[in-house]
Design a protein around this motif. Structure first.
Motif, short mmCIF file in Angstrom:
data_model
loop_
_atom_site.label_atom_id
_atom_site.label_comp_id
_atom_site.label_asym_id
_atom_site.label_seq_id
_atom_site.Cartn_x
_atom_site.Cartn_y
_atom_site.Cartn_z
N UNK A 1 60.08 104.70 -2.55
CA UNK A 1 59.89 105.75 -2.13
C UNK A 1 61.47 105.22 -1.26
N UNK A 2 62.65 105.63 -0.95
CA UNK A 2 63.44 105.14 0.41
C UNK A 2 64.28 106.15 0.34
N UNK A 3 65.47 105.79 1.41
CA UNK A 3 67.05 106.81 1.72
C UNK A 3 67.85 105.97 1.81
N UNK A 4 67.86 104.42 2.67
CA UNK A 4 68.77 103.81 2.65
C UNK A 4 68.51 102.20 2.38
N UNK A 5 69.60 101.91 1.07
CA UNK A 5 69.36 100.25 0.81
C UNK A 5 67.67 100.21 0.72
N UNK A 6 67.08 100.78 0.20
CA UNK A 6 65.64 100.60 0.57
C UNK A 6 65.25 99.73 -0.54
N UNK B 1 63.38 99.80 2.80
CA UNK B 1 61.85 99.55 2.08
C UNK B 1 61.49 98.34 2.09
N UNK B 2 61.49 98.06 1.13
CA UNK B 2 61.64 96.79 0.65
C UNK B 2 62.73 95.40 0.35
N UNK C 1 55.57 102.06 -2.81
CA UNK C 1 56.54 100.92 -1.88
C UNK C 1 57.07 102.13 -0.64
N UNK C 2 56.38 102.78 0.99
CA UNK C 2 56.57 103.78 1.01
C UNK C 2 57.48 103.54 2.03
#
Length: 336
Positions: A183-188, A161-162, A155-156
């Motif tokens: 994978x993610x950066x903010x609240x993912x 992201x999710x 999950x990218x």
């Protein structure tokens, strides 16, 4: 298969009869289910995943050949018990991708995969939203159905992201993610579902900042004991040391009863995880209004006891297992 193929003999009143295995209850339910093949090169039944879903009955297996499939895939609530699976078992071979932000399409409209159906399984695929700017949500996966399993998926995304979401109020959906990559950066990893992420790699992207984002944003309803569980997993990043928070307290829509619950346990935490400030405020709500904790973590990002890192006891941890999060009222147990 039985030596007689799809039938078995029986003597009835002195007569040798040939009965189908279905009459004897000996067929494999999976082999009896409808199987549909998707191939972008035209070698399957359909060239798009969405066309296959539209044609699939409940309980169908949709096999997806290697390729890149662009545009949203939507599994409506009216299509329960469907399985989407890459044919090779290598998740990088099958890529479902989009580039739509919520700012133009809404939260559900931005999701590359919108799965609202119960009892679905997704495995062996990559789901990506390549919109990587910080000005909007852009979901890879919106999981809105109960009893969903995601195994060996990637999950990218960047922001959000999710999403695991059961709607407003105390209604709750359950999802189990196993041996995957997020994978993610903010609240993912966020939402109000009962979500278990097990034996999975969770990578925080490097925003080249002293604040490299937040892994979770839980909005668990106060009446629900369980929210997001990260267990037996690895949290890693190339971001600066102590620059990523484990999560923040999301009171969705300002709801006072969104008392998020997150537990990170039995996992390996990289040096990117904050010591002080591992849990963050959000929208004017203190993180202390939510239910955030850890148990038995290791690695350079595990708690040193110097920051705000609530830990639970082994006695409490016994009631916060994957099975407990997912059991609900029907005893569902997909845990590997």
């Amino acid at each position: 298969m039985h030596p007689l193929g799809k039938s078995r003999t029986r003597v009835v009143a002195g007569v040798l009869a040939v009965l189908p295995l279905t009459a004897l209850g000996l067929t494999d339910p999976a082999s009896a289910a409808t199987t549909i093949t998707v191939a972008s090169d035209g070698s399957g039944n359909y060239t798009t995943i969405q066309a296959a879903i539209a044609a699939a009955p409940s309980g169908a297996y949709i096999n997806i050949k290697p390729g890149t499939y662009r545009g949203q895939v939507s599994i409506p609530a009216s299509k329960p018990s469907i399985t989407l699976q890459g044919t090779t078992g290598t998740s990088t071979d099958v890529v479902i991708t989009g580039n739509t932000p919520a700012s133009t399409a809404g939260t559900a409209g931005s999701a590359t995969v919108l799965n609202m159906a119960k009892n679905t399984t997704v495995k062996g695929v990559t789901i990506a939203n390549t919109y990587d700017r910080h000005d909007s949500q852009a979901l890879a996966l919106y999981a809105g159905g109960d009893r969903q399993v995601y195994r060996n998926v990637r999950l990218l995304g960047y922001q959000d992201t999710f999403l695991s979401w059961g709607g407003t109020g105390s209604s709750q959906v359950r999802q189990y993610v196993y041996k995957s990559y997020i994978e993610g950066a903010v609240d993912f990893i966020y939402g109000n579902g009962a979500l278990v992420i097990d034996s999975t790699t969770i990578r925080s992207l490097d925003r080249a900042s002293s604040n490299n984002g937040y892994i979770t944003a839980a909005a668990t309803n106060s009446s629900n004991r369980y929210g997001i569980l990260i267990t037996r997993s690895t949290l890693l990043s190339s971001a600066a040391a102590r620059s990523v928070a484990l999560g923040r307290c999301w009171h969705a829509g300002g709801a006072a009863d969104a008392i998020g619950q997150v537990l990170v346990r039995d996992s390996t935490l990289g040096a990117h995880i904050r010591q002080a400030g591992a849990w963050q405020d959000m929208g004017g709500f203190s993180w202390k209004t939510c239910r955030f904790s850890e148990y038995n973590n290791t690695g350079s990002g595990a708690s040193t006891g110097t920051g705000d890192r609530p830990q639970i006891s082994s006695a409490t941890a016994a009631n916060y297992t994957s099975q407990k999060y997912l059991a609900g009222s029907d005893g569902w147990n997909p845990v590997q």
